[in-house]
Motif scaffolding. Structure first.
Motif, PDB file in Angstrom:
ATOM      1  N   GLY A  13       0.819  -1.215   0.000  1.00  0.00           N
ATOM      2  CA  GLY A  13       0.000   0.000   0.000  1.00  0.00           C
ATOM      3  C   GLY A  13       0.849   1.260   0.000  1.00  0.00           C
ATOM      4  N   ILE A  14       1.943   1.212   0.721  1.00  0.00           N
ATOM      5  CA  ILE A  14       2.860   2.356   0.754  1.00  0.00           C
ATOM      6  C   ILE A  14       3.488   2.571  -0.620  1.00  0.00           C
ATOM      7  N   CYS A  15       3.920   1.475  -1.268  1.00  0.00           N
ATOM      8  CA  CYS A  15       4.500   1.589  -2.620  1.00  0.00           C
ATOM      9  C   CYS A  15       3.476   2.121  -3.607  1.00  0.00           C
ATOM     10  N   TRP A  16       2.246   1.634  -3.500  1.00  0.00           N
ATOM     11  CA  TRP A  16       1.183   2.072  -4.404  1.00  0.00           C
ATOM     12  C   TRP A  16       0.930   3.571  -4.252  1.00  0.00           C
ATOM     13  N   ARG A  17       0.874   4.066  -3.044  1.00  0.00           N
ATOM     14  CA  ARG A  17       0.609   5.485  -2.813  1.00  0.00           C
ATOM     15  C   ARG A  17       1.786   6.351  -3.243  1.00  0.00           C
ATOM     16  N   ARG A  18       2.993   5.881  -3.022  1.00  0.00           N
ATOM     17  CA  ARG A  18       4.170   6.624  -3.491  1.00  0.00           C
ATOM     18  C   ARG A  18       4.189   6.694  -5.021  1.00  0.00           C
ATOM     19  N   ALA A  19       3.860   5.583  -5.660  1.00  0.00           N
ATOM     20  CA  ALA A  19       3.810   5.577  -7.128  1.00  0.00           C
ATOM     21  C   ALA A  19       2.748   6.551  -7.625  1.00  0.00           C
ATOM     22  N   ASN A  20       1.587   6.576  -6.966  1.00  0.00           N
ATOM     23  CA  ASN A  20       0.543   7.526  -7.349  1.00  0.00           C
ATOM     24  C   ASN A  20       1.010   8.963  -7.195  1.00  0.00           C
ATOM     25  N   LEU A  21       1.732   9.236  -6.107  1.00  0.00           N
ATOM     26  CA  LEU A  21       2.200  10.605  -5.868  1.00  0.00           C
ATOM     27  C   LEU A  21       3.326  11.013  -6.804  1.00  0.00           C
ATOM     28  N   ILE A  22       3.941  10.064  -7.479  1.00  0.00           N
ATOM     29  CA  ILE A  22       4.969  10.390  -8.467  1.00  0.00           C
ATOM     30  C   ILE A  22       4.369  10.427  -9.873  1.00  0.00           C
ATOM     31  N   LEU A  23       3.591   9.409 -10.214  1.00  0.00           N
ATOM     32  CA  LEU A  23       3.088   9.283 -11.590  1.00  0.00           C
ATOM     33  C   LEU A  23       1.967  10.265 -11.930  1.00  0.00           C
ATOM     34  N   LEU A  24       1.039  10.487 -11.023  1.00  0.00           N
ATOM     35  CA  LEU A  24      -0.082  11.370 -11.332  1.00  0.00           C
ATOM     36  C   LEU A  24       0.357  12.819 -11.553  1.00  0.00           C
ATOM     37  N   PRO A  25       1.161  13.405 -10.665  1.00  0.00           N
ATOM     38  CA  PRO A  25       1.638  14.766 -10.977  1.00  0.00           C
ATOM     39  C   PRO A  25       2.522  14.822 -12.224  1.00  0.00           C
ATOM     40  N   SER A  26       3.289  13.759 -12.468  1.00  0.00           N
ATOM     41  CA  SER A  26       4.125  13.727 -13.683  1.00  0.00           C
ATOM     42  C   SER A  26       3.262  13.720 -14.934  1.00  0.00           C
ATOM     43  N   ALA A  27       2.189  12.923 -14.916  1.00  0.00           N
ATOM     44  CA  ALA A  27       1.285  12.879 -16.068  1.00  0.00           C
ATOM     45  C   ALA A  27       0.589  14.221 -16.261  1.00  0.00           C
ATOM     46  N   LEU A  28       0.168  14.856 -15.178  1.00  0.00           N
ATOM     47  CA  LEU A  28      -0.476  16.168 -15.291  1.00  0.00           C
ATOM     48  C   LEU A  28       0.500  17.224 -15.793  1.00  0.00           C
ATOM     49  N   LEU A  29       1.742  17.151 -15.347  1.00  0.00           N
ATOM     50  CA  LEU A  29       2.757  18.089 -15.829  1.00  0.00           C
ATOM     51  C   LEU A  29       3.018  17.886 -17.318  1.00  0.00           C
ATOM     52  N   ALA A  30       3.099  16.630 -17.743  1.00  0.00           N
ATOM     53  CA  ALA A  30       3.295  16.345 -19.172  1.00  0.00           C
ATOM     54  C   ALA A  30       2.107  16.854 -19.987  1.00  0.00           C
ATOM     55  N   LEU A  31       0.886  16.674 -19.471  1.00  0.00           N
ATOM     56  CA  LEU A  31      -0.291  17.185 -20.177  1.00  0.00           C
ATOM     57  C   LEU A  31      -0.272  18.700 -20.274  1.00  0.00           C
ATOM     58  N   ALA A  32       0.243  19.356 -19.254  1.00  0.00           N
ATOM     59  CA  ALA A  32       0.287  20.820 -19.276  1.00  0.00           C
ATOM     60  C   ALA A  32       1.356  21.338 -20.228  1.00  0.00           C
ATOM     61  N   LEU A  33       2.467  20.644 -20.337  1.00  0.00           N
ATOM     62  CA  LEU A  33       3.591  21.148 -21.121  1.00  0.00           C
ATOM     63  C   LEU A  33       3.551  20.755 -22.594  1.00  0.00           C
ATOM     64  N   LEU A  34       3.097  19.547 -22.884  1.00  0.00           N
ATOM     65  CA  LEU A  34       3.102  19.068 -24.263  1.00  0.00           C
ATOM     66  C   LEU A  34       1.821  19.467 -24.982  1.00  0.00           C
ATOM     67  N   GLU A  35       1.960  19.826 -26.238  1.00  0.00           N
ATOM     68  CA  GLU A  35       0.794  20.155 -27.039  1.00  0.00           C
ATOM     69  C   GLU A  35       0.035  18.863 -27.360  1.00  0.00           C
ATOM     70  N   PRO A  36      -1.270  18.864 -27.198  1.00  0.00           N
ATOM     71  CA  PRO A  36      -2.038  17.630 -27.427  1.00  0.00           C
ATOM     72  C   PRO A  36      -1.939  17.099 -28.845  1.00  0.00           C
ATOM     73  N   ASP A  37      -1.804  17.959 -29.825  1.00  0.00           N
ATOM     74  CA  ASP A  37      -1.710  17.484 -31.207  1.00  0.00           C
ATOM     75  C   ASP A  37      -0.421  16.716 -31.457  1.00  0.00           C
ATOM     76  N   SER A  38       0.630  17.008 -30.699  1.00  0.00           N
ATOM     77  CA  SER A  38       1.891  16.294 -30.883  1.00  0.00           C
ATOM     78  C   SER A  38       1.852  14.906 -30.256  1.00  0.00           C
TER      79      SER A  38
END
Length: 164
Positions: A13-38
């Motif tokens: 459970g600890i690993c799962w929550r740590r992974a969520n706290l790393i992957l979810l903000p990373s995915a949101l940051l990538a969505l904010a920075l990269l143009e969707p058409d690319s």
């Protein structure tokens, strides 16, 4: 086993929550920075179900909507898919819950009541899903969202024949 029943986090459970706290903000940051058409250039297939059916699915336009929402362009996000607002809110809530659970070493979700699926509840969920899809199609057709529609798709010609 008794500790997990009381709500303490196990190592998985600890690993799962740590992974969520790393992957979810990373995915949101990538969505904010990269143009969707690319993003679609990286995939060997069309990521849109609207390209196949001709009509948008419930989540069509979500990548662009989240991109614009994370950049602060609320009207563009609303144009592409209004469901980006509750999805982003749920993502932020999930990150907050994961952070609090890691800090307190307690599983807060275990205290929530469980929803038991019955045939009637499944039917209500399915009907709600279909109504939400019909609403998304109506919005795309009424607002002429050509980015989400494919006039060569089989369902597009069927639906647009009936619209004025």
């Amino acid at each position: 086993m008794i500790a997990s029943k009381l709500g303490a986090l196990d190592p998985a459970g600890i690993c799962w929550r740590r992974a969520n706290l790393i992957l979810l903000p990373s995915a949101l940051l990538a969505l904010a920075l990269l143009e969707p058409d690319s993003l679609s250039a990286w995939l060997p297939f069309s990521p849109s179900c609207g390209a196949v059916t001709g009509l948008p699915c419930i989540f069509c336009g979500m990548t662009r909507a989240l991109h614009y929402l994370l950049r602060g362009s609320f009207e563009r996000a609303l144009y592409f898919n209004w469901l980006s607002f509750p999805l982003l809110a749920a993502s932020v809530l999930l990150m907050m819950v994961n952070g609090v659970e890691l800090l307190s070493n307690r599983n807060l979700i275990v205290r929530l009541p469980r929803v038991h699926l019955t045939p009637a509840r499944c039917l209500v969920f399915g009907c709600s899903f279909v109504l939400l899809w019909v609403f998304q199609v109506y919005l795309a057709l009424a607002q002429h969202k050509v980015e989400l529609l494919n006039p060569h798709g089989p369902f597009y010609s069927l639906v647009c024949r009936w619209t004025p």
